[in-house]
Design a protein around this motif. Structure first.
Motif, short mmCIF file in Angstrom:
data_model
loop_
_atom_site.label_atom_id
_atom_site.label_comp_id
_atom_site.label_asym_id
_atom_site.label_seq_id
_atom_site.Cartn_x
_atom_site.Cartn_y
_atom_site.Cartn_z
N PRO A 129 0.66 -1.05 0.15
CA PRO A 129 -0.08 -0.05 0.31
C PRO A 129 1.22 1.73 0.11
O PRO A 129 -0.19 2.27 -0.46
N HIS A 130 2.10 0.85 0.19
CA HIS A 130 2.95 2.07 0.61
C HIS A 130 3.76 2.85 -1.31
O HIS A 130 4.50 3.78 -0.33
N ARG A 131 3.34 1.47 -2.15
CA ARG A 131 3.75 1.94 -3.28
C ARG A 131 2.43 2.50 -4.53
O ARG A 131 1.48 1.94 -4.18
N VAL A 141 5.33 -8.17 -2.47
CA VAL A 141 4.70 -8.91 -1.40
C VAL A 141 4.51 -10.07 -1.76
O VAL A 141 3.17 -9.94 -1.90
N ARG A 142 4.07 -11.10 -1.18
CA ARG A 142 4.11 -12.86 -1.37
C ARG A 142 3.34 -13.20 -0.83
O ARG A 142 3.57 -13.03 0.71
N ASP A 143 2.62 -14.02 -0.51
CA ASP A 143 1.34 -14.00 0.29
C ASP A 143 1.76 -15.58 0.61
O ASP A 143 1.55 -16.26 -0.54
N LEU A 254 2.15 -4.40 7.87
CA LEU A 254 3.05 -5.01 8.74
C LEU A 254 2.31 -5.59 9.74
O LEU A 254 3.40 -6.71 10.42
N ASP A 255 1.67 -6.81 10.63
CA ASP A 255 1.19 -8.27 10.32
C ASP A 255 1.60 -8.87 10.15
O ASP A 255 2.07 -9.50 11.05
N ARG A 261 3.79 -14.28 7.92
CA ARG A 261 2.96 -15.05 5.97
C ARG A 261 3.25 -14.13 4.88
O ARG A 261 3.24 -14.83 4.40
N LEU A 262 3.75 -12.58 5.07
CA LEU A 262 3.68 -12.06 3.80
C LEU A 262 5.61 -12.15 4.21
O LEU A 262 6.22 -11.78 4.83
N VAL A 263 6.17 -11.77 2.98
CA VAL A 263 7.58 -12.01 3.01
C VAL A 263 7.78 -10.74 1.62
O VAL A 263 6.81 -11.20 0.24
N PRO A 264 8.50 -9.40 1.31
CA PRO A 264 8.77 -8.98 0.65
C PRO A 264 8.96 -9.61 -0.94
O PRO A 264 10.17 -11.15 -0.45
N ASP A 265 8.84 -9.82 -1.78
CA ASP A 265 9.22 -10.19 -3.03
C ASP A 265 9.37 -9.78 -4.32
O ASP A 265 8.26 -9.29 -4.95
N GLU A 266 10.18 -9.05 -4.55
CA GLU A 266 10.73 -8.16 -5.67
C GLU A 266 11.34 -8.35 -6.91
O GLU A 266 11.97 -8.21 -8.45
N ARG A 267 10.89 -10.00 -6.98
CA ARG A 267 11.56 -10.68 -8.18
C ARG A 267 10.95 -10.77 -9.71
O ARG A 267 11.83 -9.76 -9.97
N ILE A 268 9.82 -10.01 -9.43
CA ILE A 268 9.25 -10.16 -11.29
C ILE A 268 9.55 -8.38 -11.42
O ILE A 268 9.96 -8.48 -12.44
N ALA A 269 9.36 -7.28 -10.49
CA ALA A 269 9.88 -6.55 -10.43
C ALA A 269 11.24 -5.88 -10.96
O ALA A 269 11.43 -5.60 -12.39
N ARG A 270 12.07 -6.63 -10.82
CA ARG A 270 13.91 -7.01 -11.36
C ARG A 270 13.96 -7.47 -12.13
O ARG A 270 14.59 -7.12 -13.02
N ARG A 271 13.72 -8.69 -12.53
CA ARG A 271 13.38 -8.77 -13.58
C ARG A 271 13.07 -8.32 -14.41
O ARG A 271 13.56 -8.41 -15.97
N LEU A 272 11.40 -7.99 -14.73
CA LEU A 272 11.03 -7.06 -15.76
C LEU A 272 11.81 -6.00 -16.10
O LEU A 272 12.19 -5.34 -17.64
N GLU A 273 12.45 -5.22 -15.36
CA GLU A 273 13.32 -4.42 -15.21
C GLU A 273 14.36 -4.23 -15.77
O GLU A 273 15.32 -3.66 -17.10
N GLU A 274 15.38 -5.40 -15.19
CA GLU A 274 16.56 -6.19 -16.50
C GLU A 274 16.79 -6.41 -17.72
O GLU A 274 17.07 -6.14 -18.17
N LEU A 275 15.09 -6.79 -17.88
CA LEU A 275 15.14 -7.24 -19.45
C LEU A 275 14.54 -6.08 -20.47
O LEU A 275 14.13 -6.19 -21.78
N ARG A 276 14.55 -4.40 -19.94
CA ARG A 276 13.74 -3.48 -20.33
C ARG A 276 14.27 -2.92 -21.90
O ARG A 276 13.29 -3.33 -22.32
N ASP A 277 15.56 -3.57 -21.70
CA ASP A 277 16.47 -2.65 -22.77
C ASP A 277 16.97 -4.14 -23.88
O ASP A 277 16.77 -3.75 -25.24
#
Length: 298
Positions: A129-131, A141-143, A254-255, A261-277
Motif C-alpha cells: 500500500p505504500h507504493r 509482497v508474496r503471500d 506490518l502484521d 505470512r507475508l514476505v517482500p518479493d521483488e523478483r518480478i519487478a527486478r526481472r522485468l527491469e533487467e529485461l527492459r532494454d
C-alpha cells in the motif's frame, strides 16, 4: 530439450508482454497462444510476438469459457507441431519461476524419464500500500498462504511431458494421458501469481469471466465459484467494496510481515527491469512497466 508454453488470454494487455518476455528469458522456446476475443490491445501484442517468430496465435471468439478444450488443443499442437519435450499450460497472470534461480529448462531436463508431470504451487503477489505506479512496482509482497475466499489454498499448476494425445482438464490443474508417467515428488518450480493488478482490471475480469461461465452449460455451478460469487457482487454493486477489503493496508502489511505470512518479493519487478532494454520487444515490455499499455475497448 524444447520447452513450449501454452497461453489462453482475453483482455490482458497490462500484463501479457511482461509474461511473455519473462518466460522467453526463463527458457521457454516457443509459445502457442489462443486469444478469446480480446478488445483491449492484447491481440496486437500477441501478433507482434508472432511476427517475431516465437509465438503461434490462434483465435477463439466463442464466449463460453471452454478452457479445457482450447488448452488441450494448444498442448497437443505443442507436441505434434512444435517439437516440445515439455509443456507448460499457463495463464497470463502467471510467472513460472525455477526455485534454483537458473532456468525452467534446467529444472525439467534433469528429471528421470519415468516422471511425466511436475506440480507447481502458486503464490500470490499482492500490492504494497505504500507504493504507486504500474503493477510491477506495487505487487512486491508474496503471500505464503495464498488462500482463496473459502479459506483453502489456491490450486497448484502442473507442467508435463509433451503428448499429442494429452487432455488438459478445466482450470489447467489436472491432466489425462497414457504417457504421463509418475509425478515428480519435489517442486522445482513455483508460480508467482498476479491476478489482482488494479480494481479496473479485476472488475473487468469478473465481468467477462462471469458471463462466460454462465454461457457454458457443461460447467457445474461449483466450477469457478469464486468468479460467480464476485460476478454477483458486480451485479449488485458491492464488488468494489469487497475488493477493497481484500487489499493490504499499512497495518495488515506490518502484521503479516511480523507473523511470517507475508514476505517482500521483488523478483518480478527486478526481472522485468533487467529485461527492459534486452527484451525481444522492448517497446511492449516498456508499456507494461510504465503503465501505458492499459486501455479498454470503447
Amino acid at each position: 530439450m524444447r520447452l513450449v508454453l501454452t497461453l489462453l488470454v482475453r483482455d490482458e494487455v497490462d500484463v501479457v508482454a511482461a509474461m511473455i518476455e519473462h518466460h522467453l528469458a526463463a527458457g521457454v522456446d516457443f509459445i502457442v497462444a489462443t486469444d478469446n476475443g480480446s478488445q483491449d490491445g492484447t491481440v496486437e501484442v500477441l501478433a507482434d510476438y508472432e511476427n517475431a517468430g516465437v509465438l503461434q496465435l490462434l483465435h477463439e471468439p466463442e464466449q463460453n469459457y471452454a478452457q479445457a478444450q482450447w488448452v488441450t488443443r494448444m498442448a497437443r499442437l505443442a507436441a505434434a507441431e512444435h517439437g516440445a519435450d515439455w509443456v507448460i499450460n499457463a495463464d497470463a497472470d502467471e510467472f513460472w519461476w525455477p526455485r534454483d534461480g537458473t532456468s525452467l529448462t534446467n529444472a525439467l531436463a534433469v528429471l528421470p524419464a519415468r516422471y511425466g508431470t511436475v506440480p507447481a504451487p502458486r503464490e500470490n503477489l499482492v500490492a504494497d500500500p505504500h507504493r504507486s505506479g504500474a503493477w510491477p512496482n506495487r505487487l512486491v509482497v508474496r503471500d505464503l498462504l495464498s488462500l482463496h475466499q473459502r479459506g483453502g489454498r489456491i490450486g497448484n499448476k502442473v507442467a508435463h511431458r509433451a503428448d499429442p494425445d494429452i487432455e488438459v482438464r478445466q482450470g489447467n490443474h489436472e491432466l489425462r494421458g497414457a504417457r504421463l508417467g509418475e509425478t515428480w515428488p519435489a517442486q522445482p518450480i513455483t508460480v508467482l501469481h498476479v491476478p489482482d493488478r488494479s480494481y479496473e482490471q479485476f472488475a473487468h475480469k469478473i465481468e467477462i469471466g462471469g458471463r462466460s461461465l454462465a454461457a457454458n452449460p457443461d460447467l457445474t455451478s461449483t466450477f469457478g465459484w469464486h468468479w460467480r460469487a464476485d460476478h454477483d457482487r458486480l451485479l449488485d454493486g458491492t464488488l468494489e467494496r469487497a475488493w477493497r477489503t481484500r487489499q493490504l493496508t499499512a497495518d495488515s502489511l506490518l502484521d503479516g510481515l511480523q507473523r511470517g505470512r507475508l514476505v517482500p518479493d521483488e523478483r518480478i519487478a527486478r526481472r522485468l527491469e533487467e529485461l527492459r532494454d534486452t527484451a525481444l520487444r522492448p517497446e511492449q515490455l516498456a508499456a507494461v512497466l510504465d503503465g501505458s499499455s492499459v486501455r479498454r475497448a470503447d
